[in-house]
Motif scaffolding. Structure first.
Motif, mmCIF file in Angstrom:
data_model
loop_
_atom_site.group_PDB
_atom_site.id
_atom_site.type_symbol
_atom_site.label_atom_id
_atom_site.label_comp_id
_atom_site.label_asym_id
_atom_site.label_seq_id
_atom_site.Cartn_x
_atom_site.Cartn_y
_atom_site.Cartn_z
ATOM 1 N N VAL A 1 12.109 -0.458 -3.557
ATOM 2 C CA VAL A 1 11.175 -1.359 -2.890
ATOM 3 C C VAL A 1 9.964 -0.587 -2.348
ATOM 4 C CG1 VAL A 1 10.907 -2.977 -0.962
ATOM 5 C CG2 VAL A 1 12.903 -3.135 -2.450
ATOM 6 N N SER A 2 10.172 0.671 -1.949
ATOM 7 C CA SER A 2 9.020 1.484 -1.530
ATOM 8 C C SER A 2 8.022 1.617 -2.676
ATOM 9 C CB SER A 2 9.479 2.874 -1.077
ATOM 10 O OG SER A 2 10.209 2.776 0.131
ATOM 11 N N ARG A 3 8.537 1.832 -3.888
ATOM 12 C CA ARG A 3 7.637 1.922 -5.055
ATOM 13 C C ARG A 3 6.989 0.585 -5.376
ATOM 14 N NH1 ARG A 3 11.394 3.780 -9.176
ATOM 15 N NH2 ARG A 3 12.844 4.448 -7.571
ATOM 16 N N LEU A 4 7.765 -0.484 -5.251
ATOM 17 C CA LEU A 4 7.195 -1.815 -5.529
ATOM 18 C C LEU A 4 6.045 -2.133 -4.572
ATOM 19 C CD1 LEU A 4 10.424 -3.941 -6.227
ATOM 20 C CD2 LEU A 4 8.727 -3.155 -7.892
ATOM 21 N N LEU A 5 6.165 -1.650 -3.328
ATOM 22 C CA LEU A 5 5.087 -1.875 -2.348
ATOM 23 C C LEU A 5 3.782 -1.235 -2.814
ATOM 24 C CD1 LEU A 5 6.999 -1.218 1.001
ATOM 25 C CD2 LEU A 5 5.864 -3.364 0.413
ATOM 26 N N ASP A 6 3.893 -0.092 -3.492
ATOM 27 C CA ASP A 6 2.696 0.591 -4.002
ATOM 28 C C ASP A 6 1.992 -0.252 -5.058
ATOM 29 O OD1 ASP A 6 3.313 2.761 -2.403
ATOM 30 O OD2 ASP A 6 4.378 3.828 -4.005
ATOM 31 N N ASP A 7 2.792 -0.976 -5.838
ATOM 32 C CA ASP A 7 2.241 -1.676 -7.003
ATOM 33 C C ASP A 7 1.841 -3.119 -6.726
ATOM 34 O OD1 ASP A 7 2.882 0.644 -8.342
ATOM 35 O OD2 ASP A 7 4.832 -0.099 -9.037
ATOM 36 N N LYS B 1 15.588 1.338 8.662
ATOM 37 C CA LYS B 1 14.176 1.728 8.767
ATOM 38 C C LYS B 1 13.922 3.147 8.253
ATOM 39 C CE LYS B 1 14.381 3.340 13.522
ATOM 40 N NZ LYS B 1 13.938 3.227 14.908
ATOM 41 N N ASP B 2 14.917 4.030 8.359
ATOM 42 C CA ASP B 2 14.700 5.410 7.925
ATOM 43 C C ASP B 2 14.319 5.484 6.448
ATOM 44 O OD1 ASP B 2 15.259 6.132 10.473
ATOM 45 O OD2 ASP B 2 17.270 6.929 10.058
ATOM 46 N N ASP C 1 8.307 6.689 4.757
ATOM 47 C CA ASP C 1 7.102 7.006 3.970
ATOM 48 C C ASP C 1 6.329 5.741 3.615
ATOM 49 O OD1 ASP C 1 7.787 9.653 4.102
ATOM 50 O OD2 ASP C 1 8.719 9.708 2.106
ATOM 51 N N ALA C 2 7.051 4.710 3.230
ATOM 52 C CA ALA C 2 6.386 3.451 2.861
ATOM 53 C C ALA C 2 5.631 2.865 4.049
ATOM 54 C CB ALA C 2 7.421 2.440 2.347
ATOM 55 N N ALA C 3 6.188 3.008 5.236
ATOM 56 C CA ALA C 3 5.532 2.483 6.431
ATOM 57 C C ALA C 3 4.235 3.240 6.707
ATOM 58 C CB ALA C 3 6.469 2.569 7.633
ATOM 59 N N ARG C 4 4.256 4.544 6.392
ATOM 60 C CA ARG C 4 3.049 5.349 6.581
ATOM 61 C C ARG C 4 1.975 4.918 5.577
ATOM 62 N NH1 ARG C 4 5.321 10.357 6.133
ATOM 63 N NH2 ARG C 4 6.380 10.095 8.125
ATOM 64 N N ALA C 5 2.409 4.680 4.341
ATOM 65 C CA ALA C 5 1.469 4.315 3.283
ATOM 66 C C ALA C 5 0.968 2.871 3.428
ATOM 67 C CB ALA C 5 2.134 4.504 1.917
ATOM 68 N N HIS C 6 1.829 2.000 3.951
ATOM 69 C CA HIS C 6 1.472 0.578 4.031
ATOM 70 C C HIS C 6 1.824 0.032 5.411
ATOM 71 C CE1 HIS C 6 1.159 0.868 -0.333
ATOM 72 N NE2 HIS C 6 2.393 1.321 -0.374
ATOM 73 N N PRO C 7 1.094 0.478 6.431
ATOM 74 C CA PRO C 7 1.488 0.098 7.802
ATOM 75 C C PRO C 7 1.471 -1.408 8.050
ATOM 76 C CG PRO C 7 -0.675 1.175 7.754
ATOM 77 C CD PRO C 7 -0.084 1.350 6.402
ATOM 78 N N ASP C 8 0.638 -2.140 7.308
ATOM 79 C CA ASP C 8 0.590 -3.589 7.519
ATOM 80 C C ASP C 8 1.676 -4.333 6.747
ATOM 81 O OD1 ASP C 8 -1.527 -3.353 9.189
ATOM 82 O OD2 ASP C 8 -3.046 -3.952 7.715
ATOM 83 N N ARG C 9 2.364 -3.608 5.843
ATOM 84 C CA ARG C 9 3.320 -4.316 4.987
ATOM 85 C C ARG C 9 4.750 -3.805 5.128
ATOM 86 N NH1 ARG C 9 2.405 -4.218 -0.442
ATOM 87 N NH2 ARG C 9 0.866 -2.542 -0.443
#
Lengths: 233, 300
Positions: free
Chosen positions: B12-18, B31-32, B36-44
């Motif tokens: 799902v972290s990768r899906l958030l990128d795409d 949450k752990d 990284d995903a939270a850092r890359a996509h703080p609004d999502r």
């Protein structure tokens, strides 16, 4: 849903007549009239939403969480041209879209289906987060809750979270008609203030006071307007 | 091999990128995996704290603005505690989202009953239109999670488990897989129950269907299999959640044919035992020995 007989150009003075067209939910009458001025001033002067832009992604959202007694809400939506006044007489009927609790799937301009208390504020938090994530940061989210509705724990979850993260585009208006059996120590605004919200408490019948409170700047914080009206008897 | 939950976080972290439409909502648990995903996509990537009613409400609100929310916590707190939110903040609003649970019925037996939700799928059965995926392996979880994320505005429940089969199967979202064929009956193994079922029916002349999507129920597969049997057909369901959850679905699929159904799964009564997953399965009669005994006794 499309209508051919929608009229606009109604004013505040038309609302009592529009409300009188709705019958059959008298037990919720006091709840309905308590929100009349609060909702009117929002739709008339504050919200950036119109019947033409009812689906516009960047529109402001008004979420009626306190879904019981929606007559004032329906009257304002009719007055603002979201649907024709001819619908009002069907209020609560089998083939009418206007129920004693509103359904967003049935009524143009209605943002959430409500009735069960304690859902609107969490949905508003999610809506504010969603608009921000979509880059629609100009859109404001408003949610109307009742003072007794604040008893629901889900609202406390939403108040605490929104304050902690400084959800600036979130706005709540609490219509306080003194209907909670076990009120808040220190008053309603204190509850929000402790969670980091910007607050204002005003006379819920005073249009200028409501407008001032609605439009008060609140950088970096969500904003609540507590609108006091006559106590429910 | 990673766990299904670890796979959930990485996929799902990768899906958030795409996909800019996706957002993840958490209530502390898990949450752990999304740091990284939270850092890359703080609004999502949103963590609302230990607030499960808000978790669901926020998901519904995100969906109302056109986002596709993915919500995750333990099944007890995702489906059971805020059930009215699930009912009203998605279905009644006319919007959808993806609920991804962990812990399920017996993932943490040492944790006791507070962290078990054998009734989650049965609860969702009272609502309209939920797709329910029950992967039996992390690779299958990945397939089903990708499918769920891309499923338009559908409401989808993905039930992840620490209990896993030893190898992935070539599943397709929505359909049952025929793992072996026989004449004395049909055994439907759901998700992580497959390995145990295959051991249990060794030497028995039965068909085994593997179900990783249980809602909608693959009636076509059940009917096709039943059609090959002479006379009435016997069907055994082996589900990793409340026993009998899908009995009605089998009955509906075979409404016009003579059939018998045995629903095996987690009983309603609390076991009140701790221990390990294997001990717990044995205690519930869902280990290969227990399954073989009950399946053999049922078949004619």
């Amino acid at each position: 849903m499309t209508f051919t007989d929608v009229h606009t150009g109604y004013g505040y003075d038309d609302l009592p007549r529009l409300m009188s067209l709705m019958t059959g939910d008298e037990k919720h009458g006091p709840a309905a009239t308590s929100t009349l001025d609060v909702v009117w001033v929002l739709y008339d002067r504050v919200l950036r939403v119109s019947a033409e832009g009812v689906d516009a992604p960047g529109r402001d959202r008004f979420l009626l969480s306190k879904g019981h007694g929606p007559m004032a809400y329906y009257a304002v939506l009719a007055a603002k041209g979201f649907f024709p006044e001819s619908l009002l007489a069907g209020f609560g009927a089998y083939d009418s879209p206007l129920g004693h609790h509103p359904d967003r799937v049935l009524v143009p301009g209605v943002e959430i289906s409500s009735g069960s208390l304690g859902h609107g504020l969490p949905l508003a938090v999610g809506s504010a987060l969603g608009l921000r994530a979509r880059g629609l940061s100009g859109a404001a989210v408003w949610v109307l809750v009742g003072d007794a509705e604040l008893d629901e724990g889900s609202n406390h979850e939403a108040i605490a979270y929104a304050g902690a993260v400084g959800l600036e585009r979130l706005h709540a208006v609490v219509v306080d008609n003194g209907s909670a059996s076990h009120g808040r120590p220190g008053g309603i605004a204190a509850r929000f203030e402790a969670a980091g919200w910007s607050t204002a408490t005003v006379d819920g019948r005073d249009h200028e006071a409501l407008y001032e409170a609605y439009t008060a700047p609140h950088p970096g914080r969500p904003h609540v307007v507590v609108a006091r009206v006559e106590a429910k008897v | 091999m990673d766990t299904m939950r670890e796979r959930f976080a990485s996929v799902v972290s990768r899906l958030l990128d795409d996909d800019p439409r996706l957002a993840v909502v958490l209530a502390e648990i898990g949450k752990d995996g999304f740091t990284d995903a939270a850092r890359a996509h703080p609004d999502r990537v949103v963590n609302v704290g230990i607030r499960e009613q808000l978790l669901i409400g926020v998901g519904g609100g995100l969906a109302l603005t056109g986002m596709r929310p993915i919500l995750h916590t333990f099944a007890s707190f995702l489906v059971e505690r805020p059930f009215e939110q699930v009912k009203l903040d998605f279905g009644h609003q006319g919007v959808g989202g993806v609920l991804v649970s962990a812990a399920g019925s017996y993932d943490w037996p040492a944790g006791g009953y507070t962290h078990m939700a054998p009734g989650d799928v049965a609860l969702l059965d009272t609502l309209d239109g939920w797709t329910v995926h029950v992967p039996g392996h992390p690779d299958e979880a990945e397939t089903l999670l990708r499918d769920a994320a891309a499923a338009g505005d559908d409401s989808v429940y993905v039930r992840l488990s620490a209990h896993s089969n030893s190898a992935p199967r070539d599943i397709a979202p929505g359909g049952f897989l025929t793992v072996r064929e026989g004449r004395r009956g049909v055994v439907i193994a759901v998700g992580p129950m497959l390995d145990g079922v295959l051991t249990a029916v060794e030497g028995l002349d039965v068909t085994v269907l593997y179900a990783t999507t249980v809602r909608p129920f693959d009636e076509r597969a059940v009917r096709a299999t039943a059609g090959a049997a002479a006379g009435g057909v016997d069907v055994v369901l082996v589900e990793p959640y409340l026993e009998g959850t899908s009995t009605a679905a089998v009955n509906d699929a075979l409404a016009d044919r003579p059939h018998r159904v045995l629903g095996l799964g987690i009983p309603r009564r609390e076991l009140r035992r701790y221990g390990t997953i294997d001990e717990h399965l044995a205690g519930q009669g869902l280990d290969p020995v227990g399954l073989r005994e009950r399946i053999s006794a049922f078949l004619r």
